[in-house]
Design a protein around this motif. Structure first.
Motif, PDB file in Angstrom:
ATOM      1  N   LEU A   2     -20.193 -21.354   5.398  1.00  0.00           N
ATOM      2  CA  LEU A   2     -20.117 -21.296   6.855  1.00  0.00           C
ATOM      3  C   LEU A   2     -19.758 -22.657   7.450  1.00  0.00           C
ATOM      4  O   LEU A   2     -18.989 -22.743   8.412  1.00  0.00           O
ATOM      5  CB  LEU A   2     -21.452 -20.808   7.429  1.00  0.00           C
ATOM      6  N   VAL A  17     -18.426 -22.987  11.353  1.00  0.00           N
ATOM      7  CA  VAL A  17     -19.269 -22.045  12.094  1.00  0.00           C
ATOM      8  C   VAL A  17     -20.617 -22.685  12.410  1.00  0.00           C
ATOM      9  O   VAL A  17     -21.227 -22.426  13.452  1.00  0.00           O
ATOM     10  CB  VAL A  17     -19.473 -20.749  11.276  1.00  0.00           C
ATOM     11  N   ILE A  18     -21.081 -23.513  11.483  1.00  0.00           N
ATOM     12  CA  ILE A  18     -22.344 -24.232  11.649  1.00  0.00           C
ATOM     13  C   ILE A  18     -22.111 -25.701  11.304  1.00  0.00           C
ATOM     14  O   ILE A  18     -21.082 -26.045  10.714  1.00  0.00           O
ATOM     15  CB  ILE A  18     -23.450 -23.643  10.747  1.00  0.00           C
ATOM     16  N   SER A  71     -28.317 -22.192  13.962  1.00  0.00           N
ATOM     17  CA  SER A  71     -27.509 -22.360  12.747  1.00  0.00           C
ATOM     18  C   SER A  71     -28.149 -21.658  11.560  1.00  0.00           C
ATOM     19  O   SER A  71     -27.471 -20.990  10.769  1.00  0.00           O
ATOM     20  CB  SER A  71     -27.328 -23.844  12.436  1.00  0.00           C
ATOM     21  N   ASP A  95     -30.208 -19.150  11.706  1.00  0.00           N
ATOM     22  CA  ASP A  95     -30.105 -17.714  11.956  1.00  0.00           C
ATOM     23  C   ASP A  95     -28.751 -17.180  11.497  1.00  0.00           C
ATOM     24  O   ASP A  95     -28.661 -16.097  10.915  1.00  0.00           O
ATOM     25  CB  ASP A  95     -30.308 -17.439  13.453  1.00  0.00           C
ATOM     26  N   GLU A  96     -27.701 -17.962  11.736  1.00  0.00           N
ATOM     27  CA  GLU A  96     -26.353 -17.568  11.300  1.00  0.00           C
ATOM     28  C   GLU A  96     -26.301 -17.453   9.779  1.00  0.00           C
ATOM     29  O   GLU A  96     -25.718 -16.499   9.231  1.00  0.00           O
ATOM     30  CB  GLU A  96     -25.336 -18.598  11.789  1.00  0.00           C
ATOM     31  N   ASN A 120     -25.838 -13.478   8.936  1.00  0.00           N
ATOM     32  CA  ASN A 120     -24.406 -13.156   8.937  1.00  0.00           C
ATOM     33  C   ASN A 120     -24.082 -12.183   7.798  1.00  0.00           C
ATOM     34  O   ASN A 120     -24.277 -12.504   6.628  1.00  0.00           O
ATOM     35  CB  ASN A 120     -23.580 -14.431   8.787  1.00  0.00           C
TER      36      ASN A 120
END
Length: 247
Positions: free
Chosen positions: A21, A26-27, A65, A67-68, A72
């Protein structure tokens, strides 16, 4: 129950997913977690296993972050032996300055049973707050030091003692863990210093109640030791210091 080996394996898979990620922006490139409670003791080898894993993060951005990483479901994020690591959020309480925030995640794993993770933001259930001192005393264990994105740090044994010392008196497993910490050896001066700092950042009435719980737990520990014909002069001195300075 979650063993030390399972902890390392699961965090390795999460780090791999986090790195994927992060490579896609994304993070952020680093997510720092502070492991408290039984998971910390299990990873240190002080405890055989833990029922769940408790971590503290510094702010809601880090929580977002993480949590993603946990939730995901993208099929492109396969890790390890070509599997998808997906957690389900079962509880969520939004951030409040006086209480912090908590999100509870569960990984449904038919082969290895559930893996539960409680994530706190800054403050643990309206109790102690993750301080700069706690962060500075934390260590990066060798089992996870090569992780690229997920930085799993262990708070000190003294800080675990404090976190477990201010839980409700009905949690018998916390008393058992406090006995383990006593046997392993803790520095009560460090705890007193941290309590002095926590007093400056926690509401006065709340702090007084938390220290009252800690004092009661310490007295229970002293009684258990006495029943075994044992005594800890350091614990006796700690109880006296609590009575003189805080209670």
């Amino acid at each position: 129950m979650i063993t030390r080996e399972r902890l390392v394996e699961e965090f390795a898979l999460l780090d791999e997913k986090a790195t994927l990620l992060a490579s896609r922006e994304v993070i952020p490139e680093e997510i720092r977690l502070y492991l408290i409670g039984g998971g910390n003791l299990a990873l240190r080898g002080i405890k055989d296993a833990t029922a769940d894993v408790d971590v503290v993060v510094e702010n809601v951005r880090v929580l977002g972050s993480l949590d993603e990483v946990l939730t995901n479901p993208s099929p492109e994020l396969k890790v390890g032996p070509g599997v998808r690591v997906i957690y389900v959020k079962t509880v969520e309480h939004g951030y409040k300055v006086k209480l912090g925030a908590v999100s509870v995640y569960r990984k449904l794993d038919p082969e290895m049973r559930d893996f539960n993770m409680d994530v706190f933001v800054k403050r643990v259930l309206g109790g102690l707050t993750l301080s700069e001192g706690m962060k500075n005393r934390s260590v990066l264990p060798g089992e996870v030091e090569d992780f690229e994105t997920l930085k799993v740090r262990l708070v000190s044994l003294e800080d675990i003692f404090l976190f477990k010392g201010v839980t409700s008196l009905g949690r018998a497993k916390d008393v058992d863990d406090l006995l383990r910490l006593l046997e392993h050896g803790v520095d009560f001066k460090v705890m007193l210093g941290e309590l002095n700092h926590q007093r400056t950042i926690i509401e006065p009435e709340r702090f007084e109640w938390l220290v009252g719980l800690l004092h009661e737990k310490a007295v229970i520990l002293r009684k258990i030791l006495a029943e075994k014909g044992l005594r800890s002069r350091a614990l006796d001195k700690f109880i006296k210091e609590l009575e003189l300075s805080f209670v």
